[in-house]
Each structure stands twice: as structure tokens, then as C-alpha cells.
Design a protein around this motif. Structure first.
Motif, mmCIF file in Angstrom:
data_model
loop_
_atom_site.group_PDB
_atom_site.id
_atom_site.type_symbol
_atom_site.label_atom_id
_atom_site.label_comp_id
_atom_site.label_asym_id
_atom_site.label_seq_id
_atom_site.Cartn_x
_atom_site.Cartn_y
_atom_site.Cartn_z
ATOM 1 N N SER A 1 8.622 -7.983 -11.816
ATOM 2 C CA SER A 1 9.835 -8.984 -12.492
ATOM 3 C C SER A 1 11.103 -8.517 -12.556
ATOM 4 N N ILE A 2 11.937 -8.635 -11.340
ATOM 5 C CA ILE A 2 13.284 -7.830 -11.318
ATOM 6 C C ILE A 2 14.355 -8.785 -11.789
ATOM 7 N N PRO A 3 15.067 -8.469 -12.521
ATOM 8 C CA PRO A 3 16.296 -9.075 -13.223
ATOM 9 C C PRO A 3 16.999 -9.883 -12.392
ATOM 10 N N ARG A 4 17.642 -10.789 -12.502
ATOM 11 C CA ARG A 4 18.477 -11.340 -11.455
ATOM 12 C C ARG A 4 19.965 -10.999 -11.768
ATOM 13 N N GLU A 5 20.104 -9.562 -11.595
ATOM 14 C CA GLU A 5 21.187 -9.042 -11.930
ATOM 15 C C GLU A 5 21.785 -8.412 -10.561
ATOM 16 N N ARG A 6 23.168 -8.749 -10.140
ATOM 17 C CA ARG A 6 23.640 -7.948 -8.878
ATOM 18 C C ARG A 6 23.240 -6.489 -8.733
ATOM 19 N N GLY A 7 22.793 -6.297 -7.688
ATOM 20 C CA GLY A 7 22.369 -4.909 -7.404
ATOM 21 C C GLY A 7 21.010 -4.430 -7.677
ATOM 22 N N LYS A 8 20.500 -5.251 -8.759
ATOM 23 C CA LYS A 8 19.316 -4.792 -9.195
ATOM 24 C C LYS A 8 17.842 -4.569 -8.361
ATOM 25 N N ARG A 9 18.000 -5.523 -7.488
ATOM 26 C CA ARG A 9 16.698 -5.588 -6.529
ATOM 27 C C ARG A 9 17.070 -4.085 -5.506
ATOM 28 N N ARG A 10 18.327 -4.115 -5.264
ATOM 29 C CA ARG A 10 18.743 -2.923 -4.109
ATOM 30 C C ARG A 10 18.230 -1.636 -5.289
ATOM 31 N N MET B 1 14.537 3.208 -5.588
ATOM 32 C CA MET B 1 13.565 3.853 -6.407
ATOM 33 C C MET B 1 12.151 3.958 -5.847
ATOM 34 N N LEU B 2 11.644 2.637 -5.308
ATOM 35 C CA LEU B 2 10.506 2.929 -4.624
ATOM 36 C C LEU B 2 10.431 3.469 -3.171
ATOM 37 N N ALA B 3 11.751 3.582 -2.685
ATOM 38 C CA ALA B 3 11.818 4.262 -1.297
ATOM 39 C C ALA B 3 11.838 5.853 -1.501
ATOM 40 N N ALA B 4 12.255 5.919 -2.605
ATOM 41 C CA ALA B 4 12.316 7.778 -3.104
ATOM 42 C C ALA B 4 10.809 7.981 -3.315
ATOM 43 N N ARG B 5 10.121 7.344 -4.162
ATOM 44 C CA ARG B 5 8.679 7.617 -4.214
ATOM 45 C C ARG B 5 7.854 7.415 -2.953
ATOM 46 N N SER B 6 8.129 6.622 -1.850
ATOM 47 C CA SER B 6 7.359 6.559 -0.551
ATOM 48 C C SER B 6 7.750 7.845 -0.082
ATOM 49 N N LYS B 7 9.001 8.290 0.141
ATOM 50 C CA LYS B 7 9.392 9.329 0.766
ATOM 51 C C LYS B 7 8.708 10.956 0.305
ATOM 52 N N ALA B 8 8.715 10.734 -1.118
ATOM 53 C CA ALA B 8 8.002 11.940 -1.822
ATOM 54 C C ALA B 8 6.370 12.045 -1.347
ATOM 55 N N LEU B 9 5.960 10.795 -0.983
ATOM 56 C CA LEU B 9 4.285 10.586 -0.845
ATOM 57 C C LEU B 9 4.327 11.256 0.836
ATOM 58 N N LEU B 10 5.066 10.731 1.803
ATOM 59 C CA LEU B 10 5.158 11.122 2.989
ATOM 60 C C LEU B 10 5.386 12.713 2.993
ATOM 61 N N ASP B 11 6.265 13.119 2.410
ATOM 62 C CA ASP B 11 6.512 14.648 2.171
ATOM 63 C C ASP B 11 5.301 15.514 2.012
ATOM 64 N N THR B 12 4.658 15.261 1.119
ATOM 65 C CA THR B 12 3.249 15.597 0.940
ATOM 66 C C THR B 12 2.292 15.876 2.038
#
Length: 238
Positions: free
Chosen positions: A181-190, A195-206
Motif C-alpha cells: 500500500s504505497i501512499p499517493r505522494e509525489r515520488g513515493k512509488r519511485r 528500495m526494492l531494486a537495491a534489495r534485488s541487486k544485493a541478492l544478485l551480488d550474493t
């Protein structure tokens, strides 16, 4: 009334009205009709024949065609001429050759894109099979013509497309992004996506480092689901 000028406009609530880039509301001349999108050949000829209003609507980051306004007489004349041309054997041969060329180009692109994804993943040799499975899953999802994914854009190099396609696939398949549930605030979804991209890249680095697979790895679980889905679809189509 002055002769209408060709321009790109946006739709209005009134079916026969449009809005210019400057905000002016224009009403289509009585002898004009709206030609729906879907026939690129017809649209090209209509635009070349005289004044037209190209209707486009922006939804989020994407722009959708809503048709072209043009003179009814001109549109009907072009449609008759185009129908006659398309009924000839020469046209059929031309279309078949074009279809074969598109199929060949698509097959080449899929192969090149999969290889680029594998280069981006660069997993340790012990996880080569996992890298291949992930590259196949991402490529299958991202490369179909008309899919609208980042893999189909030509605005960025294919290496950047491959990285973006992997991160997008992982965001939807290995995180709770769809249920967030992402607030309807400018830039929030981005912000959430970063944040999720950083997690995914950390997993790939493993996997690049060759470390032991994380317990209950979301990537392996997602690929297992993808394999099961593909197997089920294959059984249904056989």
C-alpha cells in the motif's frame, strides 16, 4: 471558419471536441470523422493527405493513440484505394516477406537480449544453471512484441534494458511490491522501487560472489513457480 491545421491534440469529454497543447478547445468540423487507431498504413496515408488532428492521451508515463480526425471524403477515398491495393497478389507477397523479416529480427533480438541478461547477471559458475533459468524467465516476459516493457524500447542501450528488465522482473516476482500500500505522494512509488531494486541487486551480488544460497531464497522460489507455470501451460496446449 479558417482551414483546420494539422496538430496533435488531447481528447475532451465531448466526443467531437479536442484540446490543443495550449489548452484551447476545438470542435471537429462537421465533415470530419475520427479514425480509430489500429491500422498504421491507413493512418499514415490519412495524415499525408491533408489537415488532421492526431489525438493522444497521456496516462501515467505512457502516451496512447486515440485516433485521427480527418475529412470524411478523404478518409473514405483512401480506404477504398487501400482496400484495392491490399487485395492484389503483389501486396500479399510483400506482407509475407515483411512478416518473415519481422520474425527473423525478433528471434535474433530475443537471442541477443538473453545473452545480454546473462552478461549482466554474471553469476558465479556454481550458479550457472540458476542464471540461465533467470535469463530465460526475464527474456520470455520482457521481449514479446507489443509487451510495452523496457526491453522493447530503443531509447537506451540494450545493456541498460537488460538490467532494468531483470530488476523489474524481480520486483514483481520476488518482493511484495504487488501487495504494498504505497501512499499517493509525489515520488513515493519511485522511492519504493529504488528500495526494492537495491534489495534485488544485493541478492544478485550474493550469487555473483558464489556464496551459499540464502535460506528460503525468494529468487529460487520465484523461478520454481515460473517453471511450474510454464509446465502447466505446456500441458494445456498439448
Amino acid at each position: 471558419m479558417s482551414q483546420p491545421q494539422s496538430q496533435t491534440v488531447s481528447p475532451c469529454s465531448d466526443d467531437r471536441s479536442v484540446r490543443t497543447a495550449g489548452g484551447q478547445v476545438l470542435r471537429a468540423p462537421a465533415d470530419w470523422i475520427l479514425v480509430q487507431p489500429g491500422d498504421a498504413g491507413l493512418t499514415r496515408r490519412i495524415k499525408a493527405s491533408g489537415p488532421t488532428w492526431t489525438v493522444q492521451e497521456k496516462v501515467g508515463r505512457r502516451t496512447f493513440s486515440r485516433g485521427v480526425w480527418a475529412s470524411r471524403t478523404s478518409v473514405e477515398s483512401i480506404r477504398r484505394a487501400l482496400a484495392a491495393e491490399r487485395a492484389t497478389p503483389e501486396y500479399a507477397k510483400k506482407q509475407q516477406a515483411a512478416a518473415r523479416r519481422r520474425d527473423r529480427e525478433q528471434a535474433e533480438y530475443v537471442t541477443d537480449f538473453r545473452a545480454t541478461v546473462l552478461q549482466y547477471l554474471a553469476f558465479h559458475p556454481r550458479y550457472r544453471d540458476l542464471a540461465v533459468r533467470l535469463a530465460n524467465a526475464v527474456t520470455t516476459h520482457a521481449t514479446p512484441v507489443g509487451s510495452g516493457t523496457v526491453a522493447r524500447t530503443e531509447r537506451i542501450p540494450v545493456q541498460e534494458r537488460a538490467e532494468a528488465a531483470v530488476i523489474a522482473w524481480m520486483r514483481h516476482q520476488t518482493t511484495a511490491y504487488e501487495q504494498m500500500s504505497i501512499p499517493r505522494e509525489r515520488g513515493k512509488r519511485r522511492e519504493v522501487r529504488r528500495m526494492l531494486a537495491a534489495r534485488s541487486k544485493a541478492l544478485l551480488d550474493t550469487y555473483r560472489a558464489g556464496h551459499g544460497a540464502p535460506s528460503l531464497c525468494p529468487l529460487q522460489k520465484a523461478l520454481a513457480r515460473a517453471t511450474q507455470t510454464a509446465s502447466t501451460m505446456g500441458e494445456m496446449s498439448s
